[in-house]
Write a protein that holds these residues in place. Structure first.
Motif, PDB file in Angstrom:
ATOM      1  N   ALA A  26     -14.209  25.518  43.146  1.00  0.00           N
ATOM      2  CA  ALA A  26     -12.935  24.920  43.191  1.00  0.00           C
ATOM      3  C   ALA A  26     -13.201  23.672  43.649  1.00  0.00           C
ATOM      4  O   ALA A  26     -13.705  23.436  44.720  1.00  0.00           O
ATOM      5  CB  ALA A  26     -11.641  25.533  43.608  1.00  0.00           C
ATOM      6  N   ILE A  27     -13.107  22.423  42.867  1.00  0.00           N
ATOM      7  CA  ILE A  27     -12.941  21.194  43.368  1.00  0.00           C
ATOM      8  C   ILE A  27     -11.766  20.385  43.065  1.00  0.00           C
ATOM      9  O   ILE A  27     -11.104  20.583  42.002  1.00  0.00           O
ATOM     10  CB  ILE A  27     -14.410  20.644  42.829  1.00  0.00           C
ATOM     11  CG1 ILE A  27     -14.195  20.298  41.150  1.00  0.00           C
ATOM     12  CG2 ILE A  27     -15.608  21.180  42.997  1.00  0.00           C
ATOM     13  CD1 ILE A  27     -15.528  19.479  40.639  1.00  0.00           C
ATOM     14  N   ILE A  28     -11.828  19.135  43.470  1.00  0.00           N
ATOM     15  CA  ILE A  28     -10.801  18.277  43.338  1.00  0.00           C
ATOM     16  C   ILE A  28     -11.084  16.986  42.590  1.00  0.00           C
ATOM     17  O   ILE A  28     -10.476  16.517  41.475  1.00  0.00           O
ATOM     18  CB  ILE A  28     -10.118  17.576  44.623  1.00  0.00           C
ATOM     19  CG1 ILE A  28      -9.538  18.734  45.507  1.00  0.00           C
ATOM     20  CG2 ILE A  28      -9.174  16.520  43.951  1.00  0.00           C
ATOM     21  CD1 ILE A  28      -8.746  18.187  46.666  1.00  0.00           C
ATOM     22  N   ARG A  56     -11.497  22.502  38.244  1.00  0.00           N
ATOM     23  CA  ARG A  56     -10.634  21.589  38.886  1.00  0.00           C
ATOM     24  C   ARG A  56      -9.244  21.989  39.346  1.00  0.00           C
ATOM     25  O   ARG A  56      -8.473  22.495  38.836  1.00  0.00           O
ATOM     26  CB  ARG A  56     -10.099  20.338  37.912  1.00  0.00           C
ATOM     27  CG  ARG A  56     -11.674  19.555  37.403  1.00  0.00           C
ATOM     28  CD  ARG A  56     -12.164  18.534  38.704  1.00  0.00           C
ATOM     29  NE  ARG A  56     -13.232  17.840  38.313  1.00  0.00           N
ATOM     30  CZ  ARG A  56     -13.258  16.576  37.940  1.00  0.00           C
ATOM     31  NH1 ARG A  56     -12.219  15.891  37.784  1.00  0.00           N
ATOM     32  NH2 ARG A  56     -14.264  15.939  37.583  1.00  0.00           N
ATOM     33  N   MET A  57      -8.843  21.822  40.761  1.00  0.00           N
ATOM     34  CA  MET A  57      -7.431  21.787  41.240  1.00  0.00           C
ATOM     35  C   MET A  57      -7.153  20.465  41.778  1.00  0.00           C
ATOM     36  O   MET A  57      -8.030  19.470  42.099  1.00  0.00           O
ATOM     37  CB  MET A  57      -7.593  22.917  42.230  1.00  0.00           C
ATOM     38  CG  MET A  57      -7.879  24.330  41.636  1.00  0.00           C
ATOM     39  SD  MET A  57      -7.759  25.650  42.672  1.00  0.00           S
ATOM     40  CE  MET A  57      -7.988  27.043  41.732  1.00  0.00           C
ATOM     41  N   ASP A  58      -5.984  20.227  41.919  1.00  0.00           N
ATOM     42  CA  ASP A  58      -5.208  19.076  42.385  1.00  0.00           C
ATOM     43  C   ASP A  58      -5.161  18.741  43.710  1.00  0.00           C
ATOM     44  O   ASP A  58      -4.719  17.890  44.468  1.00  0.00           O
ATOM     45  CB  ASP A  58      -4.021  18.587  41.629  1.00  0.00           C
ATOM     46  CG  ASP A  58      -2.877  19.654  42.072  1.00  0.00           C
ATOM     47  OD1 ASP A  58      -3.065  20.596  42.882  1.00  0.00           O
ATOM     48  OD2 ASP A  58      -1.747  19.570  41.559  1.00  0.00           O
ATOM     49  N   LEU A 136       2.456  13.284  49.841  1.00  0.00           N
ATOM     50  CA  LEU A 136       1.344  14.099  50.470  1.00  0.00           C
ATOM     51  C   LEU A 136       1.119  15.334  49.259  1.00  0.00           C
ATOM     52  O   LEU A 136       1.623  15.681  48.316  1.00  0.00           O
ATOM     53  CB  LEU A 136       2.199  14.969  51.546  1.00  0.00           C
ATOM     54  CG  LEU A 136       2.682  14.141  52.671  1.00  0.00           C
ATOM     55  CD1 LEU A 136       3.615  14.754  53.627  1.00  0.00           C
ATOM     56  CD2 LEU A 136       1.614  13.115  53.478  1.00  0.00           C
ATOM     57  N   THR A 137      -0.228  15.745  49.433  1.00  0.00           N
ATOM     58  CA  THR A 137      -0.836  16.588  48.557  1.00  0.00           C
ATOM     59  C   THR A 137      -0.305  17.955  48.474  1.00  0.00           C
ATOM     60  O   THR A 137      -0.085  18.608  47.453  1.00  0.00           O
ATOM     61  CB  THR A 137      -2.502  16.794  48.716  1.00  0.00           C
ATOM     62  OG1 THR A 137      -2.617  16.943  50.180  1.00  0.00           O
ATOM     63  CG2 THR A 137      -3.120  15.202  48.203  1.00  0.00           C
ATOM     64  N   ALA A 138       0.053  18.494  49.763  1.00  0.00           N
ATOM     65  CA  ALA A 138       0.762  19.617  49.811  1.00  0.00           C
ATOM     66  C   ALA A 138       1.256  19.935  51.167  1.00  0.00           C
ATOM     67  O   ALA A 138       0.881  19.197  52.256  1.00  0.00           O
ATOM     68  CB  ALA A 138      -0.342  20.766  49.608  1.00  0.00           C
ATOM     69  N   PRO A 139       2.469  20.968  51.570  1.00  0.00           N
ATOM     70  CA  PRO A 139       2.791  21.086  52.755  1.00  0.00           C
ATOM     71  C   PRO A 139       1.617  21.639  53.735  1.00  0.00           C
ATOM     72  O   PRO A 139       1.049  22.348  53.406  1.00  0.00           O
ATOM     73  CB  PRO A 139       3.807  22.073  52.796  1.00  0.00           C
ATOM     74  CG  PRO A 139       4.309  21.985  51.198  1.00  0.00           C
ATOM     75  CD  PRO A 139       3.010  21.348  50.600  1.00  0.00           C
ATOM     76  N   LEU A 166       2.630  15.727  45.797  1.00  0.00           N
ATOM     77  CA  LEU A 166       1.993  15.467  44.663  1.00  0.00           C
ATOM     78  C   LEU A 166       0.541  15.619  44.648  1.00  0.00           C
ATOM     79  O   LEU A 166      -0.139  15.270  45.937  1.00  0.00           O
ATOM     80  CB  LEU A 166       2.258  14.155  44.006  1.00  0.00           C
ATOM     81  CG  LEU A 166       3.679  13.906  43.359  1.00  0.00           C
ATOM     82  CD1 LEU A 166       3.544  12.165  42.983  1.00  0.00           C
ATOM     83  CD2 LEU A 166       4.133  14.652  42.077  1.00  0.00           C
ATOM     84  N   GLY A 167       0.029  16.235  43.781  1.00  0.00           N
ATOM     85  CA  GLY A 167      -1.672  16.413  43.561  1.00  0.00           C
ATOM     86  C   GLY A 167      -2.309  14.792  43.719  1.00  0.00           C
ATOM     87  O   GLY A 167      -1.531  13.924  42.935  1.00  0.00           O
ATOM     88  N   ILE A 168      -3.430  14.680  43.931  1.00  0.00           N
ATOM     89  CA  ILE A 168      -4.073  13.318  43.966  1.00  0.00           C
ATOM     90  C   ILE A 168      -3.835  12.794  42.475  1.00  0.00           C
ATOM     91  O   ILE A 168      -3.310  11.609  42.301  1.00  0.00           O
ATOM     92  CB  ILE A 168      -5.457  13.225  44.405  1.00  0.00           C
ATOM     93  CG1 ILE A 168      -5.598  13.733  45.742  1.00  0.00           C
ATOM     94  CG2 ILE A 168      -6.189  11.919  44.350  1.00  0.00           C
ATOM     95  CD1 ILE A 168      -4.922  12.912  46.797  1.00  0.00           C
ATOM     96  N   PRO A 169      -4.322  13.411  41.467  1.00  0.00           N
ATOM     97  CA  PRO A 169      -4.267  12.764  40.171  1.00  0.00           C
ATOM     98  C   PRO A 169      -2.903  12.250  39.723  1.00  0.00           C
ATOM     99  O   PRO A 169      -2.651  11.222  39.219  1.00  0.00           O
ATOM    100  CB  PRO A 169      -4.602  13.759  39.274  1.00  0.00           C
ATOM    101  CG  PRO A 169      -5.841  14.599  39.971  1.00  0.00           C
ATOM    102  CD  PRO A 169      -4.958  14.770  41.386  1.00  0.00           C
TER     103      PRO A 169
END
Length: 338
Positions: A26-28, A56-58, A136-139, A166-169
Motif C-alpha cells: 500500500a502506498i500514498i 493506492r491509499m489516501d 489532517l490526514t487521519a486522527p 482528509l486524505g492528501i489528494p
C-alpha cells in the motif's frame, strides 16, 4: 504414469518453482515511496523473484486494518496512534524500516496555507492558525503531532485549531473550493499545490522539529513470519532502491549523480508527472540503511498519550523490528556515496 503426462507434471513443477512471489504494497503516491519506485524501475524486485503490486491509499492510518488481516503485506505510511492502538488490541504488525524524515535544508513536508489567506495577510504566522480549518490526514496521524508542536511554539495547542480529516489528494480539491485553510503537505503534493496557485508555505516541518521521522515501512505479521524469506528479499531490494534514490540527491535537491534517472522514475510512478516541477521539489530525506530516529518517534508517542489518542502501556520498542534492515545491511554491505 504416461510419458506425456509425466512431462506435463514436471513442466508444471518447474513453472510453480519459478513463479514470482506476490507482494501487495500500500502506498500514498508521494516521493517518500521513492525506495519502492526505484526498486521497481531498476528491476530489483523482479531480480529477487518478487511480483510487487502497489495499491493506492489516501493515508497511512487506513493501511492498518488490511495489514492486520494480511490483506496487504506492506504498508508505507507513518507510525500513527492507530498503529499503537492496534497493537494494544492484540493486532500484530511490525514497523521494519524508516521511510522518510524532515531535516533542515531537506524538509519534504510543510505547513501550507491557502494562498489568498497568506496574500491578504490574514495568516502571517503560526499564531494566525487559531480557529482556522486545518486538514489532517487521519486522527492520530503524525501531522497531528506536527500541528500541536507548531502551535506550542506560540503558546497554543492543536485544540485551538478547527481540525478536520482528509486524505492528501482530497486536500488539494478542498483548497481549490476553499473548504480548508491549511494542512501539512508532503512532496510532490506540496509542489503541485503551489504550481496551481492554491497554497503558500508557512513553515517547513523541519522548522517545527528537525530530523523528524515521519515515514515507515510496516509488515503484516503474516508476511513477517509465514513468508519471512520473501519479506527479507523485499527489504533487500527496497534498501537498494533507497540507496539509488539517495545517489540522485545533492545539496537538498535532485541534482546528484543519478538525478536524471531518479526523476524519470518519480515521473513514472509518483503522482507528479511533470519533470520540470520534479526538478524543483524538495526530495524526502531517507536513511540509506532504513534506520529510525527513535527520539522523534518517541516524541510522537508521548503526544498521542498526552491527548488520550493512545491509552495503555506501550513503548516504541514494542512495535519496531530491526531484524530485516540489519539482515539487509549485512547482505548489501555499508552504504557508500559516490
Amino acid at each position: 504414469i504416461a510419458p506425456a503426462v509425466a512431462l506435463l507434471v514436471v513442466a508444471g513443477s518447474v513453472n510453480t518453482a519459478n513463479a514470482a512471489d506476490k507482494v501487495k504494497v500500500a502506498i500514498i503516491g508521494g516521493t517518500s515511496d521513492a525506495g519502492i519506485y526505484m526498486a521497481q524501475a531498476k528491476g530489483w524486485f523482479t531480480e529477487a523473484g518478487l511480483d510487487v503490486e502497489t495499491i493506492r491509499m489516501d493515508s497511512g492510518a487506513r493501511m492498518i486494518a488490511p495489514l492486520s488481516t494480511g490483506d496487504i503485506d506492506v504498508g508505507t505510511g507513518v507510525i500513527s496512534a492507530g498503529l499503537y492502538n492496534a497493537v494494544l488490541r492484540g493486532i500484530k504488525v511490525r514497523v521494519v524500516a524508516s521511510k522518510g524524515r524532515n531535516i533542515i535544508g531537506q524538509s519534504f513536508q510543510s505547513i501550507m496555507v491557502r494562498k489568498d489567506l497568506m496574500d491578504s495577510g490574514k495568516v502571517k504566522s503560526v499564531a494566525d492558525l487559531v480557529g482556522k480549518r486545518f486538514a489532517l490526514t487521519a486522527p492520530g496521524a503524525v501531522d497531528n503531532a506536527t500541528l500541536d508542536e507548531a502551535m506550542q511554539k506560540v503558546g497554543k495547542s492543536i485544540k485551538d485549531v478547527n481540525t478536520t480529516y482528509l486524505g492528501i489528494p482530497a486536500q488539494l480539491a478542498a483548497y481549490l473550493n476553499k473548504g480548508i485553510d491549511a494542512s501539512v503537505l508532503p512532496e510532490p503534493f506540496r509542489t503541485q499545490a503551489i504550481a496551481k496557485g492554491l497554497v503558500r508555505e508557512l513553515m517547513t516541518v523541519a522548522e517545527v522539529r528537525n530530523n523528524m521521522d515521519v515515514g515507515s515501512i510496516t509488515y503484516s505479521e503474516k508476511f513477517a513470519t509465514e513468508r519471512k524469506d520473501v519479506a527479507q528479499k523485499f527489504m533487500n531490494a527496497y534498501i537498494r532502491g533507497v540507496r539509488f534514490y539517495d545517489s540522485g540527491i545533492a545539496n537538498g535537491k535532485l541534482m546528484g549523480k543519478n538525478a536524471a534517472e531518479v526523476m524519470d522514475v518519480l515521473a513514472k510512478f509518483s503522482s507528479l508527472k511533470d519533470k520540470k516541477l520534479l526538478a524543483t521539489i524538495t526530495p524526502t530525506a531517507m536513511d540509506p540503511d532504513g534506520n529510525f530516529n527513535l527520539k522523534s518517534v518517541e516524541m510522537d508517542l508521548a503526544f498521542y498519550k498526552k491527548l488520550g489518542m493512545v491509552k495503555g502501556k506501550i513503548e516504541v520498542a514494542q512495535i519496531i523490528d530491526r531484524s530485516f534492515i540489519d539482515a539487509a545491511i549485512k547482505t548489501l554491505g555499508p552504504y557508500k556515496r559516490d
